[in-house]
Design a protein around this motif. Sequence first.
Motif, PDB file in Angstrom:
ATOM      1  N   ALA A   1       0.826  -1.209   0.000  1.00  0.00           N
ATOM      2  CA  ALA A   1       0.000   0.000   0.000  1.00  0.00           C
ATOM      3  C   ALA A   1       0.860   1.258   0.000  1.00  0.00           C
ATOM      4  O   ALA A   1       0.537   2.238  -0.678  1.00  0.00           O
TER       5      ALA A   1
ATOM      6  N   PHE B   1      -6.855   8.636   7.871  1.00  0.00           N
ATOM      7  CA  PHE B   1      -7.209   7.227   7.978  1.00  0.00           C
ATOM      8  C   PHE B   1      -8.051   6.956   9.227  1.00  0.00           C
ATOM      9  O   PHE B   1      -8.998   6.166   9.185  1.00  0.00           O
TER      10      PHE B   1
ATOM     11  N   ILE C   1      -6.764  12.118  -0.216  1.00  0.00           N
ATOM     12  CA  ILE C   1      -5.644  11.491  -0.928  1.00  0.00           C
ATOM     13  C   ILE C   1      -5.178  12.402  -2.067  1.00  0.00           C
ATOM     14  O   ILE C   1      -3.974  12.599  -2.278  1.00  0.00           O
TER      15      ILE C   1
ATOM     16  N   TRP D   1      -5.480   2.065  -2.474  1.00  0.00           N
ATOM     17  CA  TRP D   1      -5.897   1.799  -1.100  1.00  0.00           C
ATOM     18  C   TRP D   1      -6.185   0.312  -0.907  1.00  0.00           C
ATOM     19  O   TRP D   1      -5.769  -0.289   0.093  1.00  0.00           O
TER      20      TRP D   1
END
Length: 211
Positions: free
Chosen positions: A23, A48, A65, A83
């Motif tokens: 990731a 997050f 993002i 993601w």
Amino acid sequence: MQNIKNIIFDYGNVIFDIDFKIAQASFQKLGITDIENFFAHKAHNQLFDDFETGAISPAEFRAGIRKAAHKPELTDAEIDAAWNSLLIGTIQENHDILLKVKGKYRTFLLSNNNEIHYDWIINYLKTTFELNNYDDYFEKAYFSQHMKLRKPNTNIFEQVLKDNNLNPAETLFIDDSPQHIEGAKKVGLNTLLMTEKPAQLESFLKANGII
């Protein structure tokens, strides 16, 4: 284990493989720098936490993002692919062992999750194992985005204990994250730090006297 009647399982890297490095590399390809501070196993950007507690929507997460990458042109699909690259998968044997454990203990799932990952996982379970969810494998499955709470905060553990009338002294929590283990200890839970890969779940449980 002596006196244990209930077990609360984490999901990622206990039952289901996830890979933070993949990731991280995916986010870097989108243009995000300082990746260890932005997204890692032990620490990450507030974005997050907000997504995992349902404080922001998938659209707001994707906007975050784009802002972090300084690329407003990134598509939803590009962001979701990066993601979801965190998610690797699981094996049928783990589902079998969960049923075996459920036969001996009251069992629960407690996962820090989010809407994008949850949708991917549910689709994966359907297409790979013909499962609609985890209802058959636990007495109840808890996900942070539905609870509006997340580990390692003590209130998420307290909620699971209260909902199910569990005695923490008789309850074991299994997680791969040391910070989550510490949160669980604060409410009196017995704990086990998962030190193996999910493929070794059965041997890990046997080595610790659970099965």
